[in-house]
Enzyme design. Sequence first.
Site, PDB file in Angstrom:
ATOM      1  N   GLU A  94       0.829  -1.201   0.000  1.00  0.00           N
ATOM      2  CA  GLU A  94       0.000   0.000   0.000  1.00  0.00           C
ATOM      3  C   GLU A  94       0.867   1.255   0.000  1.00  0.00           C
ATOM      4  O   GLU A  94       1.948   1.272   0.574  1.00  0.00           O
ATOM      5  CB  GLU A  94      -0.906   0.003   1.238  1.00  0.00           C
ATOM      6  CG  GLU A  94      -1.898  -1.158   1.193  1.00  0.00           C
ATOM      7  CD  GLU A  94      -2.894  -1.177   2.349  1.00  0.00           C
ATOM      8  OE1 GLU A  94      -3.958  -1.772   2.168  1.00  0.00           O
ATOM      9  OE2 GLU A  94      -2.619  -0.618   3.421  1.00  0.00           O
ATOM     10  N   CYS A 107       3.518   8.547   1.118  1.00  0.00           N
ATOM     11  CA  CYS A 107       4.072   7.594   2.084  1.00  0.00           C
ATOM     12  C   CYS A 107       4.200   6.245   1.382  1.00  0.00           C
ATOM     13  O   CYS A 107       3.201   5.685   0.935  1.00  0.00           O
ATOM     14  CB  CYS A 107       3.129   7.512   3.285  1.00  0.00           C
ATOM     15  SG  CYS A 107       3.594   6.270   4.500  1.00  0.00           S
ATOM     16  N   CYS A 114       6.446  -7.040   7.124  1.00  0.00           N
ATOM     17  CA  CYS A 114       7.586  -6.527   7.894  1.00  0.00           C
ATOM     18  C   CYS A 114       7.989  -7.573   8.917  1.00  0.00           C
ATOM     19  O   CYS A 114       7.126  -8.182   9.545  1.00  0.00           O
ATOM     20  CB  CYS A 114       7.189  -5.232   8.613  1.00  0.00           C
ATOM     21  SG  CYS A 114       8.555  -4.466   9.532  1.00  0.00           S
ATOM     22  N   CYS A 118       6.397  -5.048  15.512  1.00  0.00           N
ATOM     23  CA  CYS A 118       6.062  -4.098  16.572  1.00  0.00           C
ATOM     24  C   CYS A 118       4.634  -4.391  17.013  1.00  0.00           C
ATOM     25  O   CYS A 118       3.751  -4.645  16.193  1.00  0.00           O
ATOM     26  CB  CYS A 118       6.211  -2.663  16.082  1.00  0.00           C
ATOM     27  SG  CYS A 118       7.921  -2.258  15.638  1.00  0.00           S
ATOM     28  N   CYS A 121       1.410  -2.499  15.513  1.00  0.00           N
ATOM     29  CA  CYS A 121       1.399  -2.166  14.086  1.00  0.00           C
ATOM     30  C   CYS A 121       0.744  -3.279  13.265  1.00  0.00           C
ATOM     31  O   CYS A 121       1.103  -4.451  13.391  1.00  0.00           O
ATOM     32  CB  CYS A 121       2.829  -1.935  13.607  1.00  0.00           C
ATOM     33  SG  CYS A 121       2.952  -1.607  11.840  1.00  0.00           S
ATOM     34  N   GLY A 163       6.902  -1.996   6.114  1.00  0.00           N
ATOM     35  CA  GLY A 163       8.269  -2.502   6.110  1.00  0.00           C
ATOM     36  C   GLY A 163       9.270  -1.627   6.830  1.00  0.00           C
ATOM     37  O   GLY A 163       8.977  -0.489   7.202  1.00  0.00           O
ATOM     38  N   HIS A 219       8.816   5.413  20.797  1.00  0.00           N
ATOM     39  CA  HIS A 219       7.646   4.786  21.426  1.00  0.00           C
ATOM     40  C   HIS A 219       7.777   4.418  22.899  1.00  0.00           C
ATOM     41  O   HIS A 219       6.776   4.135  23.552  1.00  0.00           O
ATOM     42  CB  HIS A 219       7.184   3.529  20.679  1.00  0.00           C
ATOM     43  CG  HIS A 219       7.000   3.715  19.220  1.00  0.00           C
ATOM     44  ND1 HIS A 219       6.373   4.812  18.683  1.00  0.00           N
ATOM     45  CD2 HIS A 219       7.383   2.965  18.165  1.00  0.00           C
ATOM     46  CE1 HIS A 219       6.361   4.717  17.364  1.00  0.00           C
ATOM     47  NE2 HIS A 219       6.977   3.611  17.024  1.00  0.00           N
ATOM     48  N   ASN A 294      -3.391   4.334  16.188  1.00  0.00           N
ATOM     49  CA  ASN A 294      -4.543   3.929  15.387  1.00  0.00           C
ATOM     50  C   ASN A 294      -4.728   2.434  15.587  1.00  0.00           C
ATOM     51  O   ASN A 294      -3.953   1.656  15.043  1.00  0.00           O
ATOM     52  CB  ASN A 294      -4.285   4.206  13.907  1.00  0.00           C
ATOM     53  CG  ASN A 294      -4.072   5.687  13.650  1.00  0.00           C
ATOM     54  OD1 ASN A 294      -4.949   6.486  13.889  1.00  0.00           O
ATOM     55  ND2 ASN A 294      -2.886   6.037  13.205  1.00  0.00           N
ATOM     56  N   CYS A 337      -1.314   5.707   9.991  1.00  0.00           N
ATOM     57  CA  CYS A 337      -0.097   5.032  10.464  1.00  0.00           C
ATOM     58  C   CYS A 337      -0.460   3.713  11.110  1.00  0.00           C
ATOM     59  O   CYS A 337      -1.342   3.643  11.943  1.00  0.00           O
ATOM     60  CB  CYS A 337       0.606   5.866  11.533  1.00  0.00           C
ATOM     61  SG  CYS A 337       1.136   7.456  10.990  1.00  0.00           S
TER      62      CYS A 337
HETATM   63  N1  SAH Z   1       9.550   0.426  10.032  1.00  0.00           N
HETATM   64  C1  SAH Z   1       9.679   1.858  10.021  1.00  0.00           C
HETATM   65  C2  SAH Z   1       8.714   2.559   9.074  1.00  0.00           C
HETATM   66  C3  SAH Z   1       7.258   2.118   9.044  1.00  0.00           C
HETATM   67  S1  SAH Z   1       6.192   2.540  10.362  1.00  0.00           S
HETATM   68  C4  SAH Z   1       9.539   2.405  11.414  1.00  0.00           C
HETATM   69  O1  SAH Z   1       9.250   1.642  12.316  1.00  0.00           O
HETATM   70  O2  SAH Z   1       9.777   3.580  11.620  1.00  0.00           O
HETATM   71  C5  SAH Z   1       5.883   4.260  10.303  1.00  0.00           C
HETATM   72  C6  SAH Z   1       5.484   4.808  11.678  1.00  0.00           C
HETATM   73  O3  SAH Z   1       4.124   4.427  12.026  1.00  0.00           O
HETATM   74  C7  SAH Z   1       6.367   4.264  12.785  1.00  0.00           C
HETATM   75  O4  SAH Z   1       6.722   5.288  13.666  1.00  0.00           O
HETATM   76  C8  SAH Z   1       5.446   3.282  13.458  1.00  0.00           C
HETATM   77  O5  SAH Z   1       5.864   3.000  14.745  1.00  0.00           O
HETATM   78  C9  SAH Z   1       4.119   3.996  13.375  1.00  0.00           C
HETATM   79  N2  SAH Z   1       2.987   3.136  13.659  1.00  0.00           N
HETATM   80  C10 SAH Z   1       2.908   1.814  13.447  1.00  0.00           C
HETATM   81  N3  SAH Z   1       1.721   1.335  13.841  1.00  0.00           N
HETATM   82  C11 SAH Z   1       1.020   2.380  14.317  1.00  0.00           C
HETATM   83  C12 SAH Z   1      -0.284   2.527  14.839  1.00  0.00           C
HETATM   84  N4  SAH Z   1      -1.084   1.465  14.953  1.00  0.00           N
HETATM   85  N5  SAH Z   1      -0.687   3.751  15.204  1.00  0.00           N
HETATM   86  C13 SAH Z   1       0.144   4.824  15.061  1.00  0.00           C
HETATM   87  N6  SAH Z   1       1.377   4.750  14.559  1.00  0.00           N
HETATM   88  C14 SAH Z   1       1.818   3.539  14.193  1.00  0.00           C
END
Ligand code: SAH
Length: 360
Positions: A94, A107, A114, A118, A121, A163, A219, A294, A337
Amino acid sequence: MAQALPNLKDLDPPGLRERLAASGVAPYRAEQILAWLYARGVEDLHAMTDLALDLRERLAGQWQTRALETVALQRSIDGTRKAVLRAADGAVIESVLIPDEDRTTLCISTQVGCPLACSFCATGALGFTRNLTTAEIVDQVCRMREVLAPEERITNVVFMGMGEPLLNLPALLRAIRILMHPRAFDLAGRRITVSTAGLVPQIRPLLEAAPVNLAVSLHATTDELRDELVPLNRHFPLAALLGELRSLEAISPRRPVFFEYTLLAGVNDAPEDAERLLALLRGLPSKLNVIPVNPYPGSVYRTPGPETTDRFLGILARGGMTVTLRRSRGADIDAACGQLAASGEQDQGGTPRADKDGGG
Ligand code: SAH
């Protein structure tokens, strides 16, 4: 089945020049091809009319020029657009286009799924399929440019889609060189941001190779919590990550680190977290983006209420931190995000999702 032709978009500008030179073609032809492919968005090699006819035919017999097809496009009430894009092997990713007052940010993704998992995510919950090729990374820009309104232009590119970009560094760097080349997309390095969960050994090589902005997903302010939220922290704990960032010449008040901090209700949103954050980042040129989480379907995390969020931001601002609350965009189309979880079936079938209240 015939072997698929290699993709011309996998070559960065120096690579293209070299490849042409190796077959006796003048290097300046590379500039013409870059202009057609990227500045003009023309993928048909036969249509590149300032190349000699025999060269056009030779190239068309040797190369393909397209890596992704758009299989779905959704538009949020806030103007955000999310595309589901499919690669030749059927993998889906996406990309999200986010118009704002003075900019239009794209974006983009660097991997199918990935491996970092995390905990908050949606992409992490998918698991990992493979790295994207350079052609697949830059074709996201090509495809999304086709959905722009006439007055729109992509002004910024952020590697914050699906990713971990730094796990795909060689392809990422080739893509960045294409984004920055004056005859291709002509984007300045300060308009490109690479976001990492903290793959410490790859940060310096990135910044030595490309003058881009660095974003780091923080985080948490203790290793205990960060180990749980960002499992990569078990390999590269906070002291190693922040120590490395402090040692980078590329980081300066003119080019700060952009920290991302996803706020999770009752997990990392207490006043003590804010105080620890101030202490951790003291003296490091940085800006902080706070993103209320989110939630995605099945996620245990909740978005903090406005009072908790304000209290958190207030402590940081009073402590001298440059901090912004990132309003999530496109949550109504699962484009916010952490909501990127393309799985062909789901997105094409329009399976109802439970997280429509996900945004900020
Ligand atoms: N892997 C890289 C880039 C992708 S994530 C990274 O971790 O930075 C892009 C951003 O979205 C990251 O800061 C990630 O932690 C955040 N993110 C992931 N899941 C999220 C969620 N459910 N709500 C808000 N931000 C989120």
